[in-house]
Scaffold this motif. Sequence first.
Motif, PDB file in Angstrom:
ATOM      1  N   LEU A 362      36.550  45.000  29.195  1.00  0.00           N
ATOM      2  CA  LEU A 362      36.307  43.916  28.373  1.00  0.00           C
ATOM      3  C   LEU A 362      35.006  43.757  27.546  1.00  0.00           C
ATOM      4  O   LEU A 362      34.011  43.960  28.231  1.00  0.00           O
ATOM      5  CB  LEU A 362      36.998  42.421  29.056  1.00  0.00           C
ATOM      6  CG  LEU A 362      38.218  42.263  29.271  1.00  0.00           C
ATOM      7  CD1 LEU A 362      38.353  40.836  29.969  1.00  0.00           C
ATOM      8  CD2 LEU A 362      39.088  42.253  28.019  1.00  0.00           C
ATOM      9  N   ASN A 398      38.815  36.558  26.171  1.00  0.00           N
ATOM     10  CA  ASN A 398      39.350  37.335  27.102  1.00  0.00           C
ATOM     11  C   ASN A 398      40.289  38.612  26.784  1.00  0.00           C
ATOM     12  O   ASN A 398      41.103  39.037  27.401  1.00  0.00           O
ATOM     13  CB  ASN A 398      40.100  36.395  28.293  1.00  0.00           C
ATOM     14  CG  ASN A 398      39.307  35.644  28.853  1.00  0.00           C
ATOM     15  OD1 ASN A 398      38.341  35.805  29.591  1.00  0.00           O
ATOM     16  ND2 ASN A 398      39.890  34.009  28.992  1.00  0.00           N
ATOM     17  N   VAL A 399      40.101  38.937  25.606  1.00  0.00           N
ATOM     18  CA  VAL A 399      41.142  40.216  25.011  1.00  0.00           C
ATOM     19  C   VAL A 399      39.956  41.152  24.329  1.00  0.00           C
ATOM     20  O   VAL A 399      39.287  40.479  23.316  1.00  0.00           O
ATOM     21  CB  VAL A 399      42.091  39.503  24.057  1.00  0.00           C
ATOM     22  CG1 VAL A 399      42.937  40.568  23.493  1.00  0.00           C
ATOM     23  CG2 VAL A 399      42.895  38.329  24.620  1.00  0.00           C
ATOM     24  N   GLY A 425      43.238  42.533  28.556  1.00  0.00           N
ATOM     25  CA  GLY A 425      42.724  41.318  28.628  1.00  0.00           C
ATOM     26  C   GLY A 425      42.846  40.573  29.816  1.00  0.00           C
ATOM     27  O   GLY A 425      43.575  41.159  30.932  1.00  0.00           O
TER      28      GLY A 425
END
Length: 856
Positions: A362, A398-399, A425
């Motif tokens: 991430l 979060n992606v 994610g």
Amino acid sequence: MFGWSQRNATWWRLVVVLILSGSVSAAAQVASREEVPLTFSVPRLISQEIIVWYDGDQLFLPMLEVFGLLSVDARYDSDRNTISGFFLEQEREFALALRTARLTTWEKQQFLAPSEAIVVSPEVYLRSDLYAEFFGLEFTFDFAELSITLPFDSTFPAWERIERERRRTRLLAQEEQLGRVTPLATVRPWLGGAVLDWSLSTTPYGPGNELYSGQLGAVVAKGDLEVGFTGDSRRGIDADALNGRWRFVVDRTPYLGQVLLGDVNATGSIGRGLRGAALTNRPVVPRRYFQTIEIAGTTGPDWEVELYVGGRLVDFQTTGPSGRYRFSVDVDYGGSIIEVRKFGPNGEQETEQRYLQVPFDLVPEGELEYQAVAGEDRFGSDSGWYALGNIAYGVAPNVTLGVGVEHLLSGDSSVSPQLAASLSGQLTGNVTAAARWLPRRSIGGNLLLTMPASVSASLSHSRYFDRSDELARGLVSETDLTLSTPLRIAGQQVSARYNLAFDQFDERAVYRMYASVGVSTRYAFLSALGRYSGASDIDGPIENRIQLIASIQRLRLARPLLRFEYDLLTKRVTSYGIDVSRSVLGTSQLTLSYRESPLAGSRSVGLTFTYLTDFAQTTARASSSTRQTVVTTSHRGSIQWDQATGGVHLSRRAGVGRGHARLRPFLDYDADGTIDAGEPLVETATARLWRSTGRPAGGRRRTHPGLQAYDSYVLQVDPTSLPDPLTRPLFDDVAIDVMPNMVTAVDVPVVVAADISGVVERQSTSGRLGIGGLRIQMINLGRDQLTEISTFTTGDYYHLGLIPGRYRIQLDPEQLGQLGYQSEPASHEVIVPAGADPISLEQINFLLLPTTALPR
């Protein structure tokens, strides 16, 4: 506080009561009750005088006061005329009705007789032995000392409160310490540093045939160079197996982080190993920090709330009238256990816990990472020149979206560029997902669930459309499921793991299963492993076997380990054996092994000796079977040149690619921070190493090996290791960046410190008197640093350790305001000169005058 005469008189009254107590009736005992002062003490926690009742035979202790000293929840309700609360745990509730003298606890209830309790509303004096019966508090009375003692218990809320204060004090001290870090310049030489990780082994294939391999690391052109090689004594170095890479790290720019030449790997949506060049802005040190999140909630007013991350206290606060709390917490990559502990004013406790799993692929929101690689694929099946590019962008908190492209620069010009896309994610705190798509070729994804101390599960699936790369196998899809969970059976920790793999081909399907269970105790270890596989076009399983491993721990003579394998298809034992190991010579180990395979009709006996030293690890093994006897040896270690001292260091641990730091303090007579002629080194000094995040990375030592290259560390010199108590480091802590493959010399200036002394007196109608407990503030004006000490009971103060500089010496203004005083003078300004000889600043005195006129 009671004086000696009153305490002595009380003791004599107790003696008289004891003499007369044997001949009085119960009614007379009640009539003879009197209040007695005793010292109530709990070791390490409380020592305070309280008033108790004594009837000539029994002591009666005040419930509200005793529970208050222990910080146990106990409250008086005037409307109901009751004392109620909970004892240590909220489930353990109790209530005492003062009108009816009925005591109800979590286990039982009882009406108290007049000989068991004395009610003096709002207080109730409970007979001392009933505290043990109802609450488990065993009191001990000492007539000689006129004291009553309760054994220490770490579960008392009062002790927990003290521990909370200690943890918070340590946290604030660490934060203050990190705020006084002085960065030192990083030295990157054009040529320097040299590390060789080597290995040498003999083989049983004829005399004089030794295999060797090595990894060489150095600093070249301000970058780090690594070269790997293998060979043997007959043919020399294998030229085809040579590999190497040079890397230059660019600082302080978000657009370019690393330049690499040689053997490089393209990673991301498209991956391939090439020999060429690469440019990227990816950080050279893997990111630790991911993002900052908010932890908020509501509890009662005046509650103390603490925030823990990974079991470490990181923040705390006290709620206001609304009971709201709010924390901003930094979340790192990997797994983080975030815990909120709440402590009520009456001993209440609540705990909330959540788990966050942040995938390492991430990228923080709004940031873009790229990698551009070009070179020749010399080792893959598709040889040729390629150009590859990968980017990853944080589209949401979060992606992360990834895109990659690969283009063949030489060979078939009709081959179109290959595209790829990926999406990863964090679905929830402990569930992460990722997907990968190659247009017209394949699509796949994986799902990961992580719940610490409960279960972990991962599921992955890939589907192939254009199977040109899989024609030899005809693979259509792959599916893999893994489950693992820790169990607790009969008080023992049991780990279980299960894996299922399913491969779909054009004409058949193949499945494989693996399961294991392990039990580990202080005295033994036992594990069972099972393997099972089959295919859709074959009746029955292809493989079905089980393996058992058992080890007995904590035996002084030796530690045996048994192995047993059984084939469920043939219903025969395939192999079994035993290893017996024993530690010898302190750091070495001797192992005797026996193996037998009834299915193959073979057996072997082996003897292995592993010898560990500070500079190498040597393993010698002799094995004799039914066919031959084989003797092999292997040796490995590391050699490093220390350009800071000109010496050579030997180690058994690999050092290529790692950094080393060597503390080199010197007496800085002019306090300019640099080594000048005539300023000697301090050879005895040691330092503690910390990561820039505040976590310790090494004990107190002079040399710190094996550090993360290009990472930041903080060195904290231990003042007690300096040869003279009058010397102090010029900087409290220094920050360094570690270069790989070389020893980084950390030149820390040490200066001769001054001592300061004086007295603080107050003006009264009877003259001047020294006053203790006042805070003296010493402010280094050049560095804006504050040092505080307190005056002794006589009003005198003394401090050793003022480094050269200009100081303002004053009394704490806030404390003076609370006491209603002002100081004369308001402050002193002094200068501590640099030099080789210590000086003393004496008679730095203060006179306290009341802010209002003195009474006549």
